[in-house]
Design an enzyme around this catalytic site. Sequence first.
Site, PDB file in Angstrom:
ATOM      1  N   GLU A 134     -47.882   3.486 -23.186  1.00  0.00           N
ATOM      2  CA  GLU A 134     -47.797   4.946 -23.365  1.00  0.00           C
ATOM      3  C   GLU A 134     -47.422   5.660 -22.065  1.00  0.00           C
ATOM      4  O   GLU A 134     -47.003   6.814 -22.091  1.00  0.00           O
ATOM      5  CB  GLU A 134     -49.101   5.491 -23.961  1.00  0.00           C
ATOM      6  CG  GLU A 134     -49.415   4.782 -25.257  1.00  0.00           C
ATOM      7  CD  GLU A 134     -50.485   5.431 -26.127  1.00  0.00           C
ATOM      8  OE1 GLU A 134     -50.712   6.634 -26.010  1.00  0.00           O
ATOM      9  OE2 GLU A 134     -51.076   4.693 -26.936  1.00  0.00           O
ATOM     10  N   TYR A 157     -54.349  11.112 -22.054  1.00  0.00           N
ATOM     11  CA  TYR A 157     -54.666   9.673 -21.938  1.00  0.00           C
ATOM     12  C   TYR A 157     -53.565   8.957 -21.164  1.00  0.00           C
ATOM     13  O   TYR A 157     -53.836   8.242 -20.188  1.00  0.00           O
ATOM     14  CB  TYR A 157     -54.825   9.054 -23.334  1.00  0.00           C
ATOM     15  CG  TYR A 157     -54.763   7.537 -23.347  1.00  0.00           C
ATOM     16  CD1 TYR A 157     -55.724   6.770 -22.690  1.00  0.00           C
ATOM     17  CD2 TYR A 157     -53.720   6.861 -24.005  1.00  0.00           C
ATOM     18  CE1 TYR A 157     -55.663   5.368 -22.687  1.00  0.00           C
ATOM     19  CE2 TYR A 157     -53.661   5.475 -24.016  1.00  0.00           C
ATOM     20  CZ  TYR A 157     -54.622   4.732 -23.356  1.00  0.00           C
ATOM     21  OH  TYR A 157     -54.555   3.361 -23.353  1.00  0.00           O
ATOM     22  N   ALA A 159     -51.302  10.155 -19.217  1.00  0.00           N
ATOM     23  CA  ALA A 159     -51.188  10.634 -17.831  1.00  0.00           C
ATOM     24  C   ALA A 159     -52.262   9.982 -16.954  1.00  0.00           C
ATOM     25  O   ALA A 159     -52.006   9.604 -15.807  1.00  0.00           O
ATOM     26  CB  ALA A 159     -51.324  12.159 -17.796  1.00  0.00           C
TER      27      ALA A 159
END
Length: 351
Positions: A134, A157, A159
């Site tokens: 992600e 999350y 980041a």
Amino acid sequence: MKKNILITGGAGFIGSHLVRLLVHKYPTYHIVNMDVLTYAGNLENLKEIEAKENYTFVKVDICDFETVKQTFITYKIDAVIHLAAESHVDRSIKDPFSFAQTNVMGTLSLLQAAKETWGSDFTNKLFYHVSTDEVYGSLGEDGLFTEDTAYDPHSPYAASKASSDHFVRAFHDTYQLPVVVSNCSNNYGSYQFPEKLIPLFINNIIHNKPLPVYGKGENVRDWLFVNDHARAIDVIFHKGKIGETYNIGGFNEWKNIDLINVIIKTVDRLLGREAGTSQKLITYITDRAGHDFRYAIDSSKLKEELGWEPSLQFEAGIEKTVAWYLENQEWLHNITSGDYRAYYDKMYGVD
Ligand code: NAD
Ligand code: TYD
């Protein structure tokens, strides 16, 4: 060879699979599982190995630097495999602070403890950081994330995980701390907390509750069986090159709604319900804020350099996973009572 390995977050979903694998496979390793047991940590996940001589559990918050450092000293830690994290995107949207605290400050605390206790002799030492795809952001219809894809996180999350990855690499570049990082796609399998798509939907189908599909259900995720992630971590831990990053994924992309239909079909069949019975539970709801459209991992470096490949086809993995949750409804019941119910009400406004 003897080794003392600190695994953080070992009572969580992926961590518990990794701890089980390493405790069984390497009797000469001492596995120290550091976990503070948040809502996502559950020692029930580790019942099978809790009495093993080469396993120790310590209830410690990774952000508590002094206690973390003392744990390194007490257990003469040679290597870290760091998984402890706040891991759910929807929670990060509601409470970004706890994500920065655990994922960024907690990682920094572990890095600093490793650096201070290992001194300048890093022989046979390793800090292995487990991260996510992600951090790379969102793909359009085409392309795959490679190890060279620029970071572009969107959720709090993502980041926080991106930030922790940068700190790990900064400790390598600045202090020569021996590190390795892996970025994996979405995992599925047994012992996953039922706030993530697959166990949440299995649980809701069992109880005839609505299946909350975000947006149009067209977002795409790349799914990997959790045991294959644990096997990949084992391979990278032993054979990965210091300073390198490895992407882990199964080349297994699914549009959410297609995956949801497979789950519905499988649960209905295994419960002996007529095909299509639970189709009516699908409920389209407002999309997740900043919802990444597509994730897809290119894991060819891991295959070519270290010889890892997924062991299981998705159809077999999903069948096993659904069967596990159906056979372990007590486990599901135990963790979906209490605080979790309040969370569910707050997130979805229904019960
Ligand atoms: P999880 O939420 O199931 O488990 C996290 C564990 O960390 C829990 O046992 C929790 O108690 C522990 N923990 C949280 N805060 C802590 C703290 N301050 N101190 C000590 N322990 C703490 O997570 P998971 O899905 O098993 O993910 C594990 C790791 O893998 C995470 O770093 C995550 O970013 C990464 N990852 C997850 C996926 C996935 O699909 N689940 C995919 C790629 C990468
Ligand atoms: P999730 O399991 O939360 O993993 P991530 O967001 O880290 O990829 O979600 C997987 C996909 O399923 C994601 O596109 C969001 C979607 N989703 C829903 O449609 N409804 C839900 O209730 C949840 C939890 C997820």
